[in-house]
Design a protein around this motif. Structure first.
Motif, PDB file in Angstrom:
ATOM      1  N   HIS A  63       3.334  17.299   3.530  1.00 52.82           N
ATOM      2  CA  HIS A  63       4.634  17.071   4.175  1.00 52.82           C
ATOM      3  C   HIS A  63       5.692  16.582   3.188  1.00 52.82           C
ATOM      4  CE1 HIS A  63       2.845  17.715   8.077  1.00 52.82           C
ATOM      5  NE2 HIS A  63       1.924  16.788   7.825  1.00 52.82           N
ATOM      6  N   GLN A  64       5.320  16.436   1.901  1.00 47.60           N
ATOM      7  CA  GLN A  64       6.223  15.950   0.853  1.00 47.60           C
ATOM      8  C   GLN A  64       6.803  14.575   1.193  1.00 47.60           C
ATOM      9  OE1 GLN A  64       7.213  17.657  -2.258  1.00 47.60           O
ATOM     10  NE2 GLN A  64       5.188  18.355  -1.683  1.00 47.60           N
ATOM     11  N   ILE A  65       5.927  13.656   1.627  1.00 48.15           N
ATOM     12  CA  ILE A  65       6.331  12.315   2.048  1.00 48.15           C
ATOM     13  C   ILE A  65       5.425  11.277   1.403  1.00 48.15           C
ATOM     14  CG2 ILE A  65       6.401  10.726   4.028  1.00 48.15           C
ATOM     15  CD1 ILE A  65       7.182  13.099   5.745  1.00 48.15           C
ATOM     16  N   ALA A  66       6.025  10.154   0.993  1.00 53.68           N
ATOM     17  CA  ALA A  66       5.257   8.994   0.549  1.00 53.68           C
ATOM     18  C   ALA A  66       5.678   7.805   1.406  1.00 53.68           C
ATOM     19  CB  ALA A  66       5.518   8.697  -0.917  1.00 53.68           C
ATOM     20  N   GLU A  67       4.713   7.074   1.916  1.00 52.78           N
ATOM     21  CA  GLU A  67       4.967   5.867   2.706  1.00 52.78           C
ATOM     22  C   GLU A  67       4.539   4.669   1.872  1.00 52.78           C
ATOM     23  OE1 GLU A  67       2.732   6.099   6.305  1.00 52.78           O
ATOM     24  OE2 GLU A  67       3.694   7.946   6.950  1.00 52.78           O
ATOM     25  N   VAL A  68       5.407   3.654   1.818  1.00 48.00           N
ATOM     26  CA  VAL A  68       5.112   2.440   1.060  1.00 48.00           C
ATOM     27  C   VAL A  68       5.253   1.259   2.010  1.00 48.00           C
ATOM     28  CG1 VAL A  68       5.768   1.007  -0.891  1.00 48.00           C
ATOM     29  CG2 VAL A  68       6.001   3.492  -1.053  1.00 48.00           C
ATOM     30  N   HIS A  69       4.199   0.455   2.094  1.00 46.72           N
ATOM     31  CA  HIS A  69       4.194  -0.719   2.970  1.00 46.72           C
ATOM     32  C   HIS A  69       3.993  -1.960   2.102  1.00 46.72           C
ATOM     33  CE1 HIS A  69       3.823   2.064   6.315  1.00 46.72           C
ATOM     34  NE2 HIS A  69       2.852   2.653   5.631  1.00 46.72           N
ATOM     35  N   VAL A  70       4.948  -2.863   2.157  1.00 51.97           N
ATOM     36  CA  VAL A  70       4.869  -4.110   1.399  1.00 51.97           C
ATOM     37  C   VAL A  70       4.659  -5.237   2.400  1.00 51.97           C
ATOM     38  CG1 VAL A  70       6.100  -5.693  -0.133  1.00 51.97           C
ATOM     39  CG2 VAL A  70       6.390  -3.222  -0.409  1.00 51.97           C
ATOM     40  N   ARG A  71       3.556  -5.942   2.276  1.00 55.99           N
ATOM     41  CA  ARG A  71       3.260  -7.072   3.164  1.00 55.99           C
ATOM     42  C   ARG A  71       3.400  -8.349   2.348  1.00 55.99           C
ATOM     43  NH1 ARG A  71       4.791  -4.155   6.084  1.00 55.99           N
ATOM     44  NH2 ARG A  71       3.642  -2.662   7.311  1.00 55.99           N
ATOM     45  N   THR A  95       0.840  -1.177   0.000  1.00 53.73           N
ATOM     46  CA  THR A  95       0.000   0.000   0.000  1.00 53.73           C
ATOM     47  C   THR A  95       0.882   1.235   0.000  1.00 53.73           C
ATOM     48  OG1 THR A  95      -0.116   0.061   2.405  1.00 53.73           O
ATOM     49  CG2 THR A  95      -1.862  -1.146   1.259  1.00 53.73           C
ATOM     50  N   MET A  96       0.348   2.323  -0.536  1.00 59.10           N
ATOM     51  CA  MET A  96       1.087   3.573  -0.578  1.00 59.10           C
ATOM     52  C   MET A  96       0.200   4.694  -0.059  1.00 59.10           C
ATOM     53  SD  MET A  96       2.606   5.716  -3.791  1.00 59.10           S
ATOM     54  CE  MET A  96       4.075   4.771  -4.040  1.00 59.10           C
ATOM     55  N   THR A  97       0.784   5.540   0.775  1.00 63.79           N
ATOM     56  CA  THR A  97       0.110   6.725   1.268  1.00 63.79           C
ATOM     57  C   THR A  97       0.982   7.924   0.926  1.00 63.79           C
ATOM     58  OG1 THR A  97      -0.773   5.459   3.121  1.00 63.79           O
ATOM     59  CG2 THR A  97      -0.900   7.843   3.287  1.00 63.79           C
ATOM     60  N   VAL A  98       0.400   8.920   0.260  1.00 61.57           N
ATOM     61  CA  VAL A  98       1.129  10.123  -0.118  1.00 61.57           C
ATOM     62  C   VAL A  98       0.615  11.275   0.736  1.00 61.57           C
ATOM     63  CG1 VAL A  98       1.628  11.748  -1.980  1.00 61.57           C
ATOM     64  CG2 VAL A  98       1.483   9.299  -2.472  1.00 61.57           C
ATOM     65  N   HIS A  99       1.541  11.958   1.410  1.00 60.04           N
ATOM     66  CA  HIS A  99       1.222  13.133   2.221  1.00 60.04           C
ATOM     67  C   HIS A  99       1.804  14.348   1.503  1.00 60.04           C
ATOM     68  CE1 HIS A  99       0.080  10.475   5.554  1.00 60.04           C
ATOM     69  NE2 HIS A  99       1.176   9.794   5.272  1.00 60.04           N
ATOM     70  N   GLY A 144       5.033 -11.498   3.842  1.00 59.16           N
ATOM     71  CA  GLY A 144       5.653 -12.477   4.729  1.00 59.16           C
ATOM     72  C   GLY A 144       7.084 -12.114   5.080  1.00 59.16           C
ATOM     73  N   LEU A 145       7.993 -13.006   4.767  1.00 59.25           N
ATOM     74  CA  LEU A 145       9.406 -12.821   5.085  1.00 59.25           C
ATOM     75  C   LEU A 145      10.006 -11.607   4.398  1.00 59.25           C
ATOM     76  CD1 LEU A 145      11.840 -14.075   6.546  1.00 59.25           C
ATOM     77  CD2 LEU A 145      12.263 -15.428   4.490  1.00 59.25           C
ATOM     78  N   TYR A 146       9.435 -11.193   3.269  1.00 58.96           N
ATOM     79  CA  TYR A 146       9.975 -10.085   2.485  1.00 58.96           C
ATOM     80  C   TYR A 146       9.255  -8.765   2.737  1.00 58.96           C
ATOM     81  CZ  TYR A 146      12.073 -14.077   0.221  1.00 58.96           C
ATOM     82  OH  TYR A 146      12.759 -15.232  -0.004  1.00 58.96           O
ATOM     83  N   SER A 147       8.556  -8.640   3.848  1.00 57.31           N
ATOM     84  CA  SER A 147       7.838  -7.413   4.163  1.00 57.31           C
ATOM     85  C   SER A 147       8.801  -6.264   4.429  1.00 57.31           C
ATOM     86  CB  SER A 147       6.944  -7.624   5.392  1.00 57.31           C
ATOM     87  OG  SER A 147       5.934  -8.561   5.097  1.00 57.31           O
ATOM     88  N   SER A 148       8.340  -5.056   4.081  1.00 59.10           N
ATOM     89  CA  SER A 148       9.178  -3.874   4.307  1.00 59.10           C
ATOM     90  C   SER A 148       8.303  -2.632   4.419  1.00 59.10           C
ATOM     91  CB  SER A 148      10.182  -3.690   3.170  1.00 59.10           C
ATOM     92  OG  SER A 148       9.503  -3.386   1.965  1.00 59.10           O
ATOM     93  N   ASP A 149       8.876  -1.605   5.012  1.00 59.38           N
ATOM     94  CA  ASP A 149       8.264  -0.286   5.072  1.00 59.38           C
ATOM     95  C   ASP A 149       9.278   0.698   4.510  1.00 59.38           C
ATOM     96  OD1 ASP A 149       5.871  -1.061   6.366  1.00 59.38           O
ATOM     97  OD2 ASP A 149       6.879  -1.058   8.300  1.00 59.38           O
ATOM     98  N   SER A 150       8.822   1.630   3.678  1.00 59.53           N
ATOM     99  CA  SER A 150       9.710   2.636   3.096  1.00 59.53           C
ATOM    100  C   SER A 150       9.092   4.017   3.243  1.00 59.53           C
ATOM    101  CB  SER A 150       9.946   2.376   1.610  1.00 59.53           C
ATOM    102  OG  SER A 150      10.597   1.154   1.412  1.00 59.53           O
ATOM    103  N   ILE A 151       9.962   5.008   3.362  1.00 54.38           N
ATOM    104  CA  ILE A 151       9.539   6.407   3.375  1.00 54.38           C
ATOM    105  C   ILE A 151      10.369   7.157   2.349  1.00 54.38           C
ATOM    106  CG2 ILE A 151       9.553   8.556   4.690  1.00 54.38           C
ATOM    107  CD1 ILE A 151       8.732   7.027   7.124  1.00 54.38           C
ATOM    108  N   HIS A 182      13.668  16.331   2.827  1.00 56.58           N
ATOM    109  CA  HIS A 182      15.065  16.127   3.217  1.00 56.58           C
ATOM    110  C   HIS A 182      15.879  15.463   2.107  1.00 56.58           C
ATOM    111  CE1 HIS A 182      13.122  16.723   7.132  1.00 56.58           C
ATOM    112  NE2 HIS A 182      14.261  17.311   7.435  1.00 56.58           N
ATOM    113  N   GLY A 183      15.196  14.847   1.125  1.00 49.30           N
ATOM    114  CA  GLY A 183      15.896  14.257  -0.009  1.00 49.30           C
ATOM    115  C   GLY A 183      16.427  12.859   0.224  1.00 49.30           C
ATOM    116  N   TYR A 184      15.760  12.071   1.082  1.00 48.09           N
ATOM    117  CA  TYR A 184      16.222  10.721   1.387  1.00 48.09           C
ATOM    118  C   TYR A 184      15.087   9.705   1.285  1.00 48.09           C
ATOM    119  CZ  TYR A 184      20.672  12.480   3.002  1.00 48.09           C
ATOM    120  OH  TYR A 184      21.910  13.060   3.055  1.00 48.09           O
ATOM    121  N   VAL A 185      15.478   8.457   1.020  1.00 47.05           N
ATOM    122  CA  VAL A 185      14.572   7.315   1.048  1.00 47.05           C
ATOM    123  C   VAL A 185      15.116   6.363   2.101  1.00 47.05           C
ATOM    124  CG1 VAL A 185      13.658   5.339  -0.213  1.00 47.05           C
ATOM    125  CG2 VAL A 185      14.063   7.477  -1.417  1.00 47.05           C
TER     126      VAL A 185
END
Length: 113
Positions: A8-16, A1-5, A18-25, A30-33
């Motif tokens: 605040h110039q931020i995007a949150e990405v949540h990958v569900r 899932t992806m949420t764009v704010h 199982g073992l390969y789950s991750s969260d990204s911002i 600030h110019g970082y991932v």
């Protein structure tokens, strides 16, 4: 899932996955991932390269198109390869550089830049 704010110039990405789950911002202010891999208890941080990572408005549009069309060809698909590097725990200086959203995602985990 992806949420764009946009405010605040931020995007949150949540990958569900199982073992390969991750969260990204994607923090465009600030110019970082930052990506937190849940199975490895680690955070990977990289500078946003505008050549390869779409801007926030395009990212939202690409996510919507992908969801509605299921298959979409785009030269803007983001592929990242991390090389092992030095690890550190975040210091106050790093958190000021990376910003609060990334601090909340990665605090207490080893950081790989």
């Amino acid at each position: 899932t992806m949420t764009v704010h946009n405010e605040h110039q931020i995007a949150e990405v949540h990958v569900r996955s199982g073992l390969y789950s991750s969260d990204s911002i994607f923090d465009y202010t600030h110019g970082y991932v930052a990506t937190r891999l849940l199975s490895r208890r680690a955070c990977f941080i990289m500078k946003i390269n505008r050549e390869y990572i779409p801007n926030l408005q395009d990212m939202g549009r690409l996510a919507f198109e992908r969801k509605t069309m299921k298959t979409m060809y785009s030269p803007n698909n983001v592929w990242v390869q991390f090389r092992p590097g030095h690890s550190m725990l975040g210091t106050m200086k790093n958190w000021l550089l990376y910003g609060k959203p990334i601090e909340q995602l990665c605090r207490g985990l080893p950081l790989y830049e």
